[in-house]
Scaffold this active site. Structure first.
Site, PDB file in Angstrom:
ATOM      1  N   ARG A 114     -23.187 -12.409   6.303  1.00  0.00           N
ATOM      2  CA  ARG A 114     -24.484 -12.123   5.688  1.00  0.00           C
ATOM      3  C   ARG A 114     -25.434 -11.346   6.599  1.00  0.00           C
ATOM      4  O   ARG A 114     -26.648 -11.509   6.571  1.00  0.00           O
ATOM      5  CB  ARG A 114     -25.142 -13.426   5.187  1.00  0.00           C
ATOM      6  CG  ARG A 114     -24.332 -14.012   4.052  1.00  0.00           C
ATOM      7  CD  ARG A 114     -24.677 -15.411   3.733  1.00  0.00           C
ATOM      8  NE  ARG A 114     -24.228 -16.310   4.783  1.00  0.00           N
ATOM      9  CZ  ARG A 114     -24.124 -17.617   4.639  1.00  0.00           C
ATOM     10  NH1 ARG A 114     -24.473 -18.190   3.521  1.00  0.00           N
ATOM     11  NH2 ARG A 114     -23.698 -18.364   5.628  1.00  0.00           N
TER      12      ARG A 114
ATOM     13  N   LYS B  57      -0.537   5.199  -5.809  1.00  0.00           N
ATOM     14  CA  LYS B  57      -1.579   4.899  -6.803  1.00  0.00           C
ATOM     15  C   LYS B  57      -2.433   6.131  -7.084  1.00  0.00           C
ATOM     16  O   LYS B  57      -2.866   6.338  -8.206  1.00  0.00           O
ATOM     17  CB  LYS B  57      -2.495   3.775  -6.296  1.00  0.00           C
ATOM     18  CG  LYS B  57      -1.791   2.459  -6.104  1.00  0.00           C
ATOM     19  CD  LYS B  57      -2.719   1.416  -5.523  1.00  0.00           C
ATOM     20  CE  LYS B  57      -3.156   1.698  -4.105  1.00  0.00           C
ATOM     21  NZ  LYS B  57      -2.103   1.663  -3.091  1.00  0.00           N
ATOM     22  N   GLY B  58      -2.636   6.948  -6.039  1.00  0.00           N
ATOM     23  CA  GLY B  58      -3.466   8.144  -6.200  1.00  0.00           C
ATOM     24  C   GLY B  58      -2.903   9.033  -7.288  1.00  0.00           C
ATOM     25  O   GLY B  58      -3.633   9.525  -8.146  1.00  0.00           O
TER      26      GLY B  58
ATOM     27  N   SER C  73       8.104   8.396 -11.429  1.00  0.00           N
ATOM     28  CA  SER C  73       7.706   9.637 -10.784  1.00  0.00           C
ATOM     29  C   SER C  73       8.876  10.170  -9.956  1.00  0.00           C
ATOM     30  O   SER C  73       9.526   9.420  -9.226  1.00  0.00           O
ATOM     31  CB  SER C  73       6.490   9.385  -9.891  1.00  0.00           C
ATOM     32  OG  SER C  73       6.220  10.525  -9.112  1.00  0.00           O
TER      33      SER C  73
ATOM     34  N   GLN D 222      -4.931  -0.019  -1.109  1.00  0.00           N
ATOM     35  CA  GLN D 222      -3.935  -0.864  -0.437  1.00  0.00           C
ATOM     36  C   GLN D 222      -3.026  -1.537  -1.490  1.00  0.00           C
ATOM     37  O   GLN D 222      -2.887  -1.022  -2.579  1.00  0.00           O
ATOM     38  CB  GLN D 222      -4.589  -1.906   0.480  1.00  0.00           C
ATOM     39  CG  GLN D 222      -5.251  -1.305   1.726  1.00  0.00           C
ATOM     40  CD  GLN D 222      -6.653  -0.793   1.495  1.00  0.00           C
ATOM     41  OE1 GLN D 222      -7.454  -1.430   0.839  1.00  0.00           O
ATOM     42  NE2 GLN D 222      -6.956   0.373   2.023  1.00  0.00           N
TER      43      GLN D 222
ATOM     44  N   GLY E 185       0.826  -1.206   0.000  1.00  0.00           N
ATOM     45  CA  GLY E 185       0.000   0.000   0.000  1.00  0.00           C
ATOM     46  C   GLY E 185       0.859   1.254   0.000  1.00  0.00           C
ATOM     47  O   GLY E 185       2.094   1.176   0.091  1.00  0.00           O
ATOM     48  N   ASP E 186       0.199   2.406  -0.164  1.00  0.00           N
ATOM     49  CA  ASP E 186       0.877   3.706  -0.150  1.00  0.00           C
ATOM     50  C   ASP E 186       1.919   3.837  -1.249  1.00  0.00           C
ATOM     51  O   ASP E 186       2.889   4.579  -1.103  1.00  0.00           O
ATOM     52  CB  ASP E 186       1.563   3.969   1.212  1.00  0.00           C
ATOM     53  CG  ASP E 186       0.613   3.788   2.369  1.00  0.00           C
ATOM     54  OD1 ASP E 186      -0.528   4.243   2.241  1.00  0.00           O
ATOM     55  OD2 ASP E 186       1.016   3.191   3.382  1.00  0.00           O
TER      56      ASP E 186
ATOM     57  N   GLY F 191      -5.816   5.973   1.919  1.00  0.00           N
ATOM     58  CA  GLY F 191      -5.529   7.401   1.948  1.00  0.00           C
ATOM     59  C   GLY F 191      -4.692   7.742   0.745  1.00  0.00           C
ATOM     60  O   GLY F 191      -3.526   7.400   0.673  1.00  0.00           O
ATOM     61  N   HIS F 192      -5.313   8.334  -0.234  1.00  0.00           N
ATOM     62  CA  HIS F 192      -4.559   8.791  -1.391  1.00  0.00           C
ATOM     63  C   HIS F 192      -4.232  10.256  -1.173  1.00  0.00           C
ATOM     64  O   HIS F 192      -5.112  11.032  -0.809  1.00  0.00           O
ATOM     65  CB  HIS F 192      -5.416   8.715  -2.663  1.00  0.00           C
ATOM     66  CG  HIS F 192      -5.695   7.329  -3.119  1.00  0.00           C
ATOM     67  ND1 HIS F 192      -4.739   6.368  -3.206  1.00  0.00           N
ATOM     68  CD2 HIS F 192      -6.833   6.756  -3.549  1.00  0.00           C
ATOM     69  CE1 HIS F 192      -5.278   5.261  -3.675  1.00  0.00           C
ATOM     70  NE2 HIS F 192      -6.553   5.467  -3.875  1.00  0.00           N
ATOM     71  N   THR F 193      -2.998  10.632  -1.422  1.00  0.00           N
ATOM     72  CA  THR F 193      -2.686  12.060  -1.392  1.00  0.00           C
ATOM     73  C   THR F 193      -2.427  12.485  -2.827  1.00  0.00           C
ATOM     74  O   THR F 193      -1.601  11.892  -3.508  1.00  0.00           O
ATOM     75  CB  THR F 193      -1.418  12.323  -0.561  1.00  0.00           C
ATOM     76  OG1 THR F 193      -1.522  11.572   0.632  1.00  0.00           O
ATOM     77  CG2 THR F 193      -1.283  13.783  -0.216  1.00  0.00           C
TER      78      THR F 193
ATOM     79  N   ARG G 124       0.724   7.571  11.086  1.00  0.00           N
ATOM     80  CA  ARG G 124       1.780   6.719  11.655  1.00  0.00           C
ATOM     81  C   ARG G 124       3.046   6.758  10.795  1.00  0.00           C
ATOM     82  O   ARG G 124       2.944   6.764   9.568  1.00  0.00           O
ATOM     83  CB  ARG G 124       1.303   5.256  11.718  1.00  0.00           C
ATOM     84  CG  ARG G 124       0.211   5.033  12.720  1.00  0.00           C
ATOM     85  CD  ARG G 124      -0.220   3.573  12.733  1.00  0.00           C
ATOM     86  NE  ARG G 124      -0.981   3.196  11.541  1.00  0.00           N
ATOM     87  CZ  ARG G 124      -1.419   1.976  11.296  1.00  0.00           C
ATOM     88  NH1 ARG G 124      -1.159   0.993  12.150  1.00  0.00           N
ATOM     89  NH2 ARG G 124      -2.124   1.706  10.223  1.00  0.00           N
TER      90      ARG G 124
ATOM     91  N   THR H 105      -6.003   0.296  10.737  1.00  0.00           N
ATOM     92  CA  THR H 105      -6.269   1.734  10.759  1.00  0.00           C
ATOM     93  C   THR H 105      -7.381   2.073  11.764  1.00  0.00           C
ATOM     94  O   THR H 105      -7.699   3.242  11.953  1.00  0.00           O
ATOM     95  CB  THR H 105      -6.702   2.220   9.364  1.00  0.00           C
ATOM     96  OG1 THR H 105      -7.873   1.500   8.979  1.00  0.00           O
ATOM     97  CG2 THR H 105      -5.595   1.980   8.339  1.00  0.00           C
TER      98      THR H 105
ATOM     99  N   THR I 178      -5.282  -6.575   4.955  1.00  0.00           N
ATOM    100  CA  THR I 178      -6.584  -5.936   5.098  1.00  0.00           C
ATOM    101  C   THR I 178      -7.636  -6.991   4.747  1.00  0.00           C
ATOM    102  O   THR I 178      -7.292  -8.135   4.421  1.00  0.00           O
ATOM    103  CB  THR I 178      -6.690  -4.647   4.245  1.00  0.00           C
ATOM    104  OG1 THR I 178      -7.890  -3.962   4.615  1.00  0.00           O
ATOM    105  CG2 THR I 178      -6.684  -4.936   2.750  1.00  0.00           C
TER     106      THR I 178
HETATM  107  P1  IMP Z   1      -7.264  -2.370   8.049  1.00  0.00           P
HETATM  108  O1  IMP Z   1      -7.391  -2.305   6.576  1.00  0.00           O
HETATM  109  O2  IMP Z   1      -7.556  -1.063   8.735  1.00  0.00           O
HETATM  110  O3  IMP Z   1      -8.024  -3.519   8.641  1.00  0.00           O
HETATM  111  O4  IMP Z   1      -5.714  -2.671   8.389  1.00  0.00           O
HETATM  112  C1  IMP Z   1      -5.101  -3.895   8.045  1.00  0.00           C
HETATM  113  C2  IMP Z   1      -3.665  -3.668   7.610  1.00  0.00           C
HETATM  114  O5  IMP Z   1      -3.648  -2.997   6.365  1.00  0.00           O
HETATM  115  C3  IMP Z   1      -2.829  -2.810   8.569  1.00  0.00           C
HETATM  116  O6  IMP Z   1      -1.488  -3.262   8.521  1.00  0.00           O
HETATM  117  C4  IMP Z   1      -2.912  -1.438   7.945  1.00  0.00           C
HETATM  118  O7  IMP Z   1      -1.820  -0.620   8.314  1.00  0.00           O
HETATM  119  C5  IMP Z   1      -2.881  -1.798   6.484  1.00  0.00           C
HETATM  120  N1  IMP Z   1      -3.520  -0.793   5.623  1.00  0.00           N
HETATM  121  C6  IMP Z   1      -4.842  -0.599   5.453  1.00  0.00           C
HETATM  122  N2  IMP Z   1      -5.052   0.385   4.565  1.00  0.00           N
HETATM  123  C7  IMP Z   1      -3.846   0.809   4.161  1.00  0.00           C
HETATM  124  C8  IMP Z   1      -3.426   1.786   3.202  1.00  0.00           C
HETATM  125  O8  IMP Z   1      -4.211   2.470   2.535  1.00  0.00           O
HETATM  126  N3  IMP Z   1      -2.084   1.905   3.054  1.00  0.00           N
HETATM  127  C9  IMP Z   1      -1.199   1.138   3.737  1.00  0.00           C
HETATM  128  N4  IMP Z   1      -1.549   0.225   4.622  1.00  0.00           N
HETATM  129  C10 IMP Z   1      -2.871   0.044   4.834  1.00  0.00           C
END
Ligand code: IMP
Length: 437
Positions: free
Chosen positions: A144, A16-17, A415, A223, A12-13, A40-42, A305, A130, A238
């Site tokens: 369900r 992609k945004g 980029s 993600q 993730g991060d 969270g896309h910036t 974080r 998160t 996730t």
């Molecule tokens: P959850 O999606 O909040 O249940 O978190 C599960 C795991 O996915 C954790 O390790 C989060 O830090 C990670 N995670 C969830 N969304 C993101 C994201 O957008 N970017 C990076 N890590 C993510």
């Protein structure tokens, strides 16, 4: 113009945004297929940073339609806030944002359950979520019992559905999150629902009709592959299907409608939350890991974080390529590496002296992996001003060429900074052709 998917190839991060924002210029619709406010896309447009959580990044292009698909889970209060903040910034979504009537709703008790699970977990088993209620919302969906967008528009029906959920088979679990006034919950959710009513639609119907008309769709993943529920570093993942294959279920689209898959990765690796990360740098304050964190502003968009940082993990990227079969990859944040004398790239893993193919199925094994590193020369020159492929230093091109070999896919875009202009579409690549350049 083919319909393309943009998928995260790491944890993730990856940026992609920015890629979706860039590519969306050539598409009519951007459609998100999974996840929720955990994302969270910036996106930086005109020097101004915008943080998006639910809304696809394509919305900054006027005329581009945005879809939030059935595979997502939504915090309606936050979604309303996001839409209002975008409107305040001059981005109007009426008539061009479509939210699936089948997307699931994150109820306040679900965020509480997420938090409680994290707080009661032991140090070694905490996921580091998160805390937005993502896991419990998907758990409720698969059990369900979930509430969907189509359920929130009629208050009496919604109150009945919430009652069924809180008194049904999941009752003991929900009780552990405290006691909830069903009528008050229903009023709160319904209130948000009313503000969203104009956006709610059968988005699979719309998307398929638009494809039939020849409209171009960009599918946006949230993600990354190593956080996928099935293929990621389970259980430190996730709760949704983040990979390219996930878009079919998450949008109601046939795989025959997808013409290509673009992977997005950073020129190094980051991870937020717990779980294995084989190339993580543990060299403490003043070390290389911290240097990457500072240069890359590696702090979560959603939670703030600090992200764990490490060298490029080619073994994980090759694994992501196996699952998604990238036609092209975008390498983001290359400029973060401008100051290093030399760079390490993980080209494979060993476990107990044996070569490992792919990513291990257990965390116990993943945590014991010994990355095989190769060292490449750094370029020690600023790349943030590069605008064409040939502006890149020879060592940077060599680094990218090695990444291509290790991943098994071409590098189609690089980029070198947050702005749209700081992006180099590489001539002669599959991606350049797919975009008609
Ligand atoms: P959850 O999606 O909040 O249940 O978190 C599960 C795991 O996915 C954790 O390790 C989060 O830090 C990670 N995670 C969830 N969304 C993101 C994201 O957008 N970017 C990076 N890590 C993510």
């Amino acid at each position: 113009m083919p319909n393309l998917a943009v998928v995260g190839a790491q944890w993730g991060d990856e940026g992609k945004g920015k890629v979706v924002d860039l590519l969306s210029e050539r598409f009519d619709v951007v459609a998100r297929y999974q996840g929720g406010p955990n994302a969270g896309h910036t996106v930086t447009v005109g020097g101004r940073r915008h943080a998006l959580h639910h809304v696809p990044s394509g919305v900054f292009r006027e005329g581009v339609r945005a879809v939030i698909g059935n595979g997502t889970v939504l915090d309606l209060g936050r979604l309303v806030e996001e839409i209002e903040a975008l409107a305040a910034a001059g981005v109007r979504l009426t008539g061009r944002l479509f939210v699936s009537d089948r997307a699931h709703v994150i109820l306040p008790p679900m965020a509480r359950l997420d938090e409680a699970a994290e707080e009661s977990a032991s140090e070694g088993s905490r996921i580091g979520t998160t805390r937005k209620g993502i896991g419990p919302a998907y758990q409720t969906k698969t059990a369900r019992g979930g509430i969907r967008m189509a359920d929130v528009l009629d208050l009496a029906h919604l109150e009945a559905r919430i009652g069924e959920l809180l008194d049904g088979p999941l009752a003991p679990w929900f009780r552990s999150a405290g006691s909830w006034d069903r009528a008050a919950l229903a009023r709160e959710i319904h209130g948000h629902g009313q503000k969203l009513e104009a956006f709610v639609a059968d988005t699979s119907l719309l998307l398929n009709a638009w494809i039939d008309e020849g409209k171009r769709i960009l599918f946006e993943g949230a993600q990354g592959t190593l956080l996928d529920l099935d293929h990621g570093s389970y259980p430190f993942v996730t709760s949704s299907s983040t990979v390219a294959g996930g878009l079919c279920g998450g949008l109601g689209i046939s795989p025959t409608r997808v013409a290509g898959v673009v992977g997005v990765l950073k020129a190094y690796c980051t991870r937020v939350g717990c779980g294995p990360m084989p190339t993580e740098l543990h060299d403490g304050p003043g070390g290389l890991g911290e240097k990457i964190r500072e240069r890359g502003r590696e702090f979560g968009t959603t939670t703030g974080r600090p992200r764990r940082c490490g060298w490029f993990d080619g073994a994980a990227a090759a694994y992501a390529n196996r699952i998604n079969r990238f036609d092209s990859v975008c390498v983001m944040l290359l400029d973060v590496l401008d100051v290093f004398d030399s760079l390490r790239v993980c080209t494979g893993y060993r476990l107990d002296g044996r070569e490992v193919r792919g990513f291990p199925a257990t965390v116990r094994d993943a945590e014991r992996l010994a990355p095989v590193f190769e060292t490449l020369p750094g370029w020690r020159r600023e790349t943030s001003g590069a605008r064409r492929w040939d502006d890149l230093p020879a060592e940077a091109k060599r680094y990218l060429a090695r990444l291509e070999e290790v991943i098994g896919a071409e590098v189609g875009l690089v980029s070198v900074g947050p702005d749209r202009e700081q992006s180099i579409l590489r001539p002669g690549t599959w991606l350049a052709r797919a975009l008609g350049s």
